[in-house]
Design an enzyme around this catalytic site. Structure first.
Site: not given
Ligand code: NAD
Length: 514
Positions: A167, A244, A299
């Site tokens: 997000f 995540s 991130c």
């Molecule tokens: P999230 O993992 O909750 O969601 C990311 C995506 O995965 C979404 O499209 C969601 O629908 C899907 N998803 C979530 N849980 C799932 C599951 N159990 N099974 C299958 N699909 C699932 O992450 P978020 O809250 O949207 O984003 C924040 C996180 O992203 C933070 O941990 C941040 O550090 C990380 N992030 C990392 C980077 C990087 O480049 N390292 C960049 C941006 C964000």
């Protein structure tokens, strides 16, 4: 052009007054899902329902993958110069619609308009880089590896690739993915974050307007089920994930088990080490901006500062500058930081701060009870600073992902580096110092993939790659840059023989040698 997003917004008679539904993009058409379940997309500053995102059906998902599969043969054979020109046009259209995109991001995600422009701009730079794909995708050639024999390698697209987005950067992260993938000749299925899917839809509209043929880029919305379908589908060859660790490691293993390539960028706990000889004013401003910008939901946001020689001399001025930041809706032109994404995120951040206090940390600045006039129901948290933190505290071990800075202390640079290196994450780390010797030691010994020297958020531009390591990344080939091109292509190596005569008439049964 007309927005398909607002077309979908036209209320049908049975849905008068209901929020617009976010369409999927399948085979060049924006279509409403026939699913029975929709999730509300909520403006985090107001709680207003902006739109509704579908939990796309399996049938619709299959249709998107088939559209991508059908589009692949002709798209991969489209001249690379033509594919580059689509990107050249796309970057122009993104610039044209920058304000519209930023307003959508602020509405759905909450960040300030200026920060939302940055979100679009850092993605735009990847599109610009993709305009030079012919050079980036170039192969290698060695002539005369044996008599009359030459070898060369070419980088070919994989087929249908997929991207799953978080997000926090609704424009930049989709733009890390599909522009590189499609310019290499792949076709793509994008799964935006269900929390803020609008920017992906707008970018796809622009890609079509730029001339991307139908089926080359498809969008399917949803959550776990659609993600699992992506991991399992035999027609999808590669998966790019950002989000995540819980989701990322699940996706990494599930998609790898199906033989797919996976690149997975995950969580972070980014540290800054502040040396006593750091330029005070520049360092203080950098810490405040990197800690609280985007409400800490980057991130590469700074979450922990390790002060060599103690935090006391730095505390009051940092509290003063953090406290002077304006917390408000992202549309407020004076806002420095907006709300966090959801009520649940806000509760989680509150709980982690509280757990720090309960385990002995000192709360120097508490932004938890902030009320923003006019936006009383927004998910706001003011800048929060927690001091005397140690590595055993939950607030240190967990990624907070909010406007919270933790202060730790070390007696020496060695001790500070060892604290950072023991953390499981390895996205970014920075040092603030005026000593080249300290900076060089830090650069050499630090275990993090993106290193800043007097730079608080060292996110590489697209000619490099986004190179997080340790638990912040799974895979071999990072996002964008040379590694990104390598991720979306596979190498074919050709050995050719052209001789004047037909060659030897003997049959040689041994392994060929030169
Ligand atoms: P999230 O993992 O909750 O969601 C990311 C995506 O995965 C979404 O499209 C969601 O629908 C899907 N998803 C979530 N849980 C799932 C599951 N159990 N099974 C299958 N699909 C699932 O992450 P978020 O809250 O949207 O984003 C924040 C996180 O992203 C933070 O941990 C941040 O550090 C990380 N992030 C990392 C980077 C990087 O480049 N390292 C960049 C941006 C964000």
């Amino acid at each position: 052009g007309t927005s398909h997003f607002s077309t979908a917004a036209e209320p049908s008679s049975s849905r008068k007054g209901s929020p617009p539904r976010v369409p999927n993009l399948i085979g060049g058409s924006f279509v409403d899902s026939k699913c029975s379940t929709f999730i509300d997309v909520i403006n985090p500053a107001t709680q207003e329902v902006v739109s509704q995102v579908p939990l796309t059906t399996n049938e619709e998902f299959k249709a998107a993958v088939s559209a991508a599969k059908r589009a692949f043969p002709s798209w991969r054979n489209t001249p690379i110069t033509t594919r580059q020109r689509v990107m050249l046009k796309l970057q122009e259209l993104i610039r044209r619609d920058m304000d519209k995109l930023a307003l959508n991001i602020t509405t759905e995600q909450g960040k300030t308009l200026k920060d939302a422009q940055g979100d679009v701009f850092r993605g735009l730079e990847v599109v610009e880089h993709a305009c030079g794909m012919a050079t980036l995708q170039m192969g290698e050639y060695v002539s005369n590896v044996s008599h009359g024999i030459d070898s060369y390698s070419i980088r070919e697209p994989l087929g249908v690739c997929a991207g799953i987005c978080p997000f926090n950067f609704p424009a930049m992260i989709p733009l890390w993915m599909f522009p590189v993938a499609v310019t290499c000749g792949n076709t793509f299925v994008l799964k935006p974050s269900e929390k803020d899917p609008g920017a992906s839809v707008m970018l796809a509209e622009l890609a079509l307007e730029a001339g991307l043929p139908e089926g080359v880029l498809n969008i399917v919305h949803g959550t776990h089920d659609i993600v699992n379908a992506i991991c399992d589908d035999d027609d999808i060859k590669a998966v790019s994930f950002v989000g995540s660790n819980v989701a990322g490691m699940h996706i990494y293993s599930r998609a790898s088990a199906k033989g797919k390539r996976v690149q997975s960028n995950m969580g972070a706990k980014n540290h800054a080490i502040v040396m006593p000889d750091a330029n005070a004013d520049a360092t203080i401003n950098a810490l405040v901006a990197a800690g609280f910008g985007a409400a800490g939901q980057r991130c590469m946001a700074l979450s922990t500062v390790v002060f060599v020689g103690g935090s006391k001399p730095w505390e009051s001025i940092l509290v003063e500058r953090a406290n002077a930041l304006k917390v408000s809706a992202g549309t407020d032109p004076d806002a420095d930081l907006g709300p966090v994404i959801s009520k649940q995120a806000k509760e989680r951040i509150h709980r982690l701060v509280q757990s720090g206090v309960e385990s002995g940390a000192r709360l120097l600045l508490d932004g938890r009870n902030i009320v923003v006039p006019g936006y009383e129901s927004g998910n706001f948290i003011g800048p929060t600073i927690v001091s005397d933190v140690n590595a055993s505290m939950e607030c240190y071990q967990e990624e907070i992902f909010g406007p919270v800075l933790l202060f730790m202390e070390a007696d020496s640079l060695e001790e500070a580096i060892s604290i950072v290196n023991k953390n499981k994450y390895g996205n970014g780390a920075s040092i603030f110092t005026s000593s080249g010797v300290a900076a060089r030691k830090f650069q050499t010994e630090i275990e993090a993939g993106q290193v800043g020297i007097n730079v608080p958020i060292p996110v590489p531009l697209p000619f490099f790659s986004f190179t997080g390591n340790k638990a912040s990344f799974a895979g071999d080939l990072n996002f964008y840059g040379k590694a990104g091109v390598n991720f979306y292509t596979q190498i074919k190596t050709i050995t050719q023989q052209w001789k004047d005569s037909a060659g030897s008439s003997r049959i040689n049964m041994a392994m060929p040698t030169s």
